[in-house]
Design a protein around this motif. Sequence first.
Motif, PDB file in Angstrom:
ATOM      1  N   ASP A   6      41.936 -11.445  -0.935  1.00  0.00           N
ATOM      2  CA  ASP A   6      41.347 -11.269   0.397  1.00  0.00           C
ATOM      3  C   ASP A   6      41.850 -12.421   1.259  1.00  0.00           C
ATOM      4  O   ASP A   6      41.822 -13.582   0.827  1.00  0.00           O
ATOM      5  CB  ASP A   6      39.817 -11.304   0.336  1.00  0.00           C
ATOM      6  N   ASN A   7      42.268 -12.100   2.493  1.00  0.00           N
ATOM      7  CA  ASN A   7      42.963 -13.091   3.302  1.00  0.00           C
ATOM      8  C   ASN A   7      42.255 -13.318   4.633  1.00  0.00           C
ATOM      9  O   ASN A   7      41.911 -12.361   5.329  1.00  0.00           O
ATOM     10  CB  ASN A   7      44.400 -12.636   3.537  1.00  0.00           C
ATOM     11  N   PRO A   8      42.023 -14.577   4.982  1.00  0.00           N
ATOM     12  CA  PRO A   8      41.265 -14.878   6.199  1.00  0.00           C
ATOM     13  C   PRO A   8      42.078 -14.618   7.456  1.00  0.00           C
ATOM     14  O   PRO A   8      43.307 -14.696   7.462  1.00  0.00           O
ATOM     15  CB  PRO A   8      40.944 -16.364   6.047  1.00  0.00           C
ATOM     16  N   VAL A   9      41.357 -14.323   8.524  1.00  0.00           N
ATOM     17  CA  VAL A   9      41.955 -14.122   9.849  1.00  0.00           C
ATOM     18  C   VAL A   9      41.424 -15.205  10.767  1.00  0.00           C
ATOM     19  O   VAL A   9      40.213 -15.451  10.823  1.00  0.00           O
ATOM     20  CB  VAL A   9      41.614 -12.728  10.410  1.00  0.00           C
ATOM     21  N   ARG A  10      42.327 -15.845  11.499  1.00  0.00           N
ATOM     22  CA  ARG A  10      41.924 -16.847  12.485  1.00  0.00           C
ATOM     23  C   ARG A  10      41.950 -16.245  13.887  1.00  0.00           C
ATOM     24  O   ARG A  10      42.896 -15.537  14.252  1.00  0.00           O
ATOM     25  CB  ARG A  10      42.846 -18.068  12.424  1.00  0.00           C
ATOM     26  N   TRP A  14      44.953 -16.569  22.191  1.00  0.00           N
ATOM     27  CA  TRP A  14      46.240 -15.922  22.433  1.00  0.00           C
ATOM     28  C   TRP A  14      46.467 -14.684  21.556  1.00  0.00           C
ATOM     29  O   TRP A  14      47.467 -13.979  21.715  1.00  0.00           O
ATOM     30  CB  TRP A  14      47.387 -16.914  22.220  1.00  0.00           C
ATOM     31  N   GLY A  15      45.547 -14.393  20.639  1.00  0.00           N
ATOM     32  CA  GLY A  15      45.762 -13.310  19.690  1.00  0.00           C
ATOM     33  C   GLY A  15      45.481 -11.931  20.257  1.00  0.00           C
ATOM     34  O   GLY A  15      44.828 -11.768  21.283  1.00  0.00           O
ATOM     35  N   SER A  16      45.963 -10.917  19.552  1.00  0.00           N
ATOM     36  CA  SER A  16      45.717  -9.520  19.914  1.00  0.00           C
ATOM     37  C   SER A  16      44.399  -9.044  19.313  1.00  0.00           C
ATOM     38  O   SER A  16      44.093  -9.344  18.157  1.00  0.00           O
ATOM     39  CB  SER A  16      46.853  -8.634  19.390  1.00  0.00           C
ATOM     40  N   PRO A  17      43.602  -8.288  20.050  1.00  0.00           N
ATOM     41  CA  PRO A  17      42.365  -7.762  19.468  1.00  0.00           C
ATOM     42  C   PRO A  17      42.585  -6.564  18.551  1.00  0.00           C
ATOM     43  O   PRO A  17      41.646  -6.133  17.876  1.00  0.00           O
ATOM     44  CB  PRO A  17      41.540  -7.366  20.699  1.00  0.00           C
ATOM     45  N   THR A  18      43.811  -6.021  18.506  1.00  0.00           N
ATOM     46  CA  THR A  18      44.025  -4.762  17.777  1.00  0.00           C
ATOM     47  C   THR A  18      45.060  -4.830  16.660  1.00  0.00           C
ATOM     48  O   THR A  18      44.962  -4.071  15.687  1.00  0.00           O
ATOM     49  CB  THR A  18      44.453  -3.654  18.750  1.00  0.00           C
ATOM     50  N   VAL A  19      46.073  -5.699  16.745  1.00  0.00           N
ATOM     51  CA  VAL A  19      47.201  -5.632  15.812  1.00  0.00           C
ATOM     52  C   VAL A  19      46.769  -5.894  14.378  1.00  0.00           C
ATOM     53  O   VAL A  19      47.084  -5.111  13.458  1.00  0.00           O
ATOM     54  CB  VAL A  19      48.310  -6.624  16.242  1.00  0.00           C
ATOM     55  N   ILE A  20      46.086  -6.991  14.123  1.00  0.00           N
ATOM     56  CA  ILE A  20      45.698  -7.309  12.752  1.00  0.00           C
ATOM     57  C   ILE A  20      44.645  -6.328  12.219  1.00  0.00           C
ATOM     58  O   ILE A  20      44.756  -5.880  11.068  1.00  0.00           O
ATOM     59  CB  ILE A  20      45.257  -8.779  12.644  1.00  0.00           C
ATOM     60  N   PRO A  21      43.620  -5.941  13.014  1.00  0.00           N
ATOM     61  CA  PRO A  21      42.722  -4.893  12.504  1.00  0.00           C
ATOM     62  C   PRO A  21      43.454  -3.607  12.129  1.00  0.00           C
ATOM     63  O   PRO A  21      43.139  -2.984  11.100  1.00  0.00           O
ATOM     64  CB  PRO A  21      41.767  -4.668  13.675  1.00  0.00           C
ATOM     65  N   GLU A  22      44.441  -3.216  12.931  1.00  0.00           N
ATOM     66  CA  GLU A  22      45.214  -2.011  12.598  1.00  0.00           C
ATOM     67  C   GLU A  22      45.997  -2.209  11.311  1.00  0.00           C
ATOM     68  O   GLU A  22      46.060  -1.313  10.458  1.00  0.00           O
ATOM     69  CB  GLU A  22      46.155  -1.667  13.746  1.00  0.00           C
ATOM     70  N   LEU A  23      46.605  -3.378  11.139  1.00  0.00           N
ATOM     71  CA  LEU A  23      47.344  -3.673   9.906  1.00  0.00           C
ATOM     72  C   LEU A  23      46.429  -3.586   8.695  1.00  0.00           C
ATOM     73  O   LEU A  23      46.821  -3.066   7.636  1.00  0.00           O
ATOM     74  CB  LEU A  23      47.960  -5.076  10.000  1.00  0.00           C
ATOM     75  N   LEU A  24      45.185  -4.057   8.843  1.00  0.00           N
ATOM     76  CA  LEU A  24      44.245  -4.090   7.719  1.00  0.00           C
ATOM     77  C   LEU A  24      43.443  -2.799   7.571  1.00  0.00           C
ATOM     78  O   LEU A  24      42.651  -2.672   6.634  1.00  0.00           O
ATOM     79  CB  LEU A  24      43.277  -5.270   7.901  1.00  0.00           C
ATOM     80  N   GLY A  25      43.613  -1.870   8.508  1.00  0.00           N
ATOM     81  CA  GLY A  25      42.925  -0.591   8.403  1.00  0.00           C
ATOM     82  C   GLY A  25      41.435  -0.661   8.648  1.00  0.00           C
ATOM     83  O   GLY A  25      40.653   0.048   8.015  1.00  0.00           O
ATOM     84  N   ARG A  26      41.029  -1.513   9.592  1.00  0.00           N
ATOM     85  CA  ARG A  26      39.607  -1.613   9.921  1.00  0.00           C
ATOM     86  C   ARG A  26      39.422  -1.638  11.430  1.00  0.00           C
ATOM     87  O   ARG A  26      40.383  -1.761  12.199  1.00  0.00           O
ATOM     88  CB  ARG A  26      39.002  -2.876   9.304  1.00  0.00           C
ATOM     89  N   ALA A  27      38.167  -1.503  11.841  1.00  0.00           N
ATOM     90  CA  ALA A  27      37.866  -1.497  13.274  1.00  0.00           C
ATOM     91  C   ALA A  27      38.058  -2.892  13.856  1.00  0.00           C
ATOM     92  O   ALA A  27      37.822  -3.907  13.181  1.00  0.00           O
ATOM     93  CB  ALA A  27      36.430  -1.040  13.495  1.00  0.00           C
ATOM     94  N   PRO A  28      38.474  -2.991  15.123  1.00  0.00           N
ATOM     95  CA  PRO A  28      38.581  -4.294  15.774  1.00  0.00           C
ATOM     96  C   PRO A  28      37.225  -4.988  15.840  1.00  0.00           C
ATOM     97  O   PRO A  28      36.172  -4.352  15.918  1.00  0.00           O
ATOM     98  CB  PRO A  28      39.101  -3.954  17.176  1.00  0.00           C
ATOM     99  N   SER A  29      37.268  -6.301  15.821  1.00  0.00           N
ATOM    100  CA  SER A  29      36.038  -7.097  15.885  1.00  0.00           C
ATOM    101  C   SER A  29      35.558  -7.301  17.314  1.00  0.00           C
ATOM    102  O   SER A  29      34.432  -7.741  17.531  1.00  0.00           O
ATOM    103  CB  SER A  29      36.288  -8.471  15.250  1.00  0.00           C
TER     104      SER A  29
END
Length: 388
Positions: A6-10, A14-29
């Motif tokens: 399991d890998n943490p997200v910072r 400057w980050g995207s609200p959608t890219v990492i949630p989409e990569l991980l297959g979950r809803a945006p925070s």
Amino acid sequence: MAVLLDNPVRSYAWGSPTVIPELLGRAPSGQPEAELWVGAHPGSPSTVVGDGRPLSALIEADPAATLGAAVVGRFGPRLPFLLKVLAVERPLSIQVHPTIEQAAEGYDAEDAAGLALDDPRRSYHDRNHKPEMAVAVTPFDALVGFDDPAAVAASLEQCEHTDLVGAAAVLRESDGLERLVRRWLTLDDAAAAQIVTALTAEASARRDDPRFALVHRLAEVYPHDRGLLLALLLRHHTLAPGEAVFVPAGVPHAYLSGVAVEPQASSDNTLRAGLTPKHVDAPEVLRILRYEPHGAVAVRPVPAGPGLERYPVDGIDELGLSRVRLTAGTAVPVPGPLLVLVVEGAAAVDGVTLARGRAAFVPAAESGATLTGDGVAFTLTTALDQAR
């Protein structure tokens, strides 16, 4: 066997609200999610699925089995590399990273000054260097290294403001780049505000010049920031997917937009020079900054087998990055110690299934591990192990 992580997200502004949630297959925070960390850095370690231990604890329990004798002998009983996914929606700060000697000096100096590790004025969070590479997953914009001073001077000579025309004259001199950077980073706030105002006005009026168009774009995000002066001097790079750039110690850089995989030595040492509301440590930036133009190092992938490309970086033992294009029926050897991250499709390593966005650690004891599946993955080991 391989260990699912399991890998943490910072979360940074400057980050995207959608890219990492989409990569991980979950809803945006609902928050900007900037960096996915895969590794054992104490600031944000991955954890072992099933028992929740930090990956660092797994390694510390048996360094010989997890890392192997060569890695322990070269780096000590710790994972020497870190793999990130960067999701850049707004420009990052202009920053530089230290050599390992500079990092040790800076860390000890901040300790002696009584700065806690979580103090916002602190720049050094460990004693390690932070050589890093950005490998584009989507088109990726970055400023890396200084541009040719003569080319910058030619643009500035067309300006109306006397300070900017004067800067052009300085850049024409043999040591002009260093003298100008030192002047601009040490101006008092009132003098800096005056020249930044002149630059932003010039940039707004001269958007037909790519150099000034970029400054105008940055000024919309960071108005009145003296980092705009430094951005004017940097070289703009646009990477297509699969292209990569290596950033040596002391080279100024700022990532502007796009998604990239970032392999680096396991460190969180960042000296900010501008384009940020965070602490800017101008004296320390000036201590470690390198002024030679074109400091970025283009890294071209080298075929290393069916579906396998390696991204070689001379002289950096921590970084042995590969990109693997998996197809049915193909098994790619991935001897540990190694991190594997799937960015497209799905894969399996040593009996562990990895969906898109999932990662695993392969211990050194698993010398016969293989990667199979249908998709694209990045693997990171040391250059010592990649050369085996």
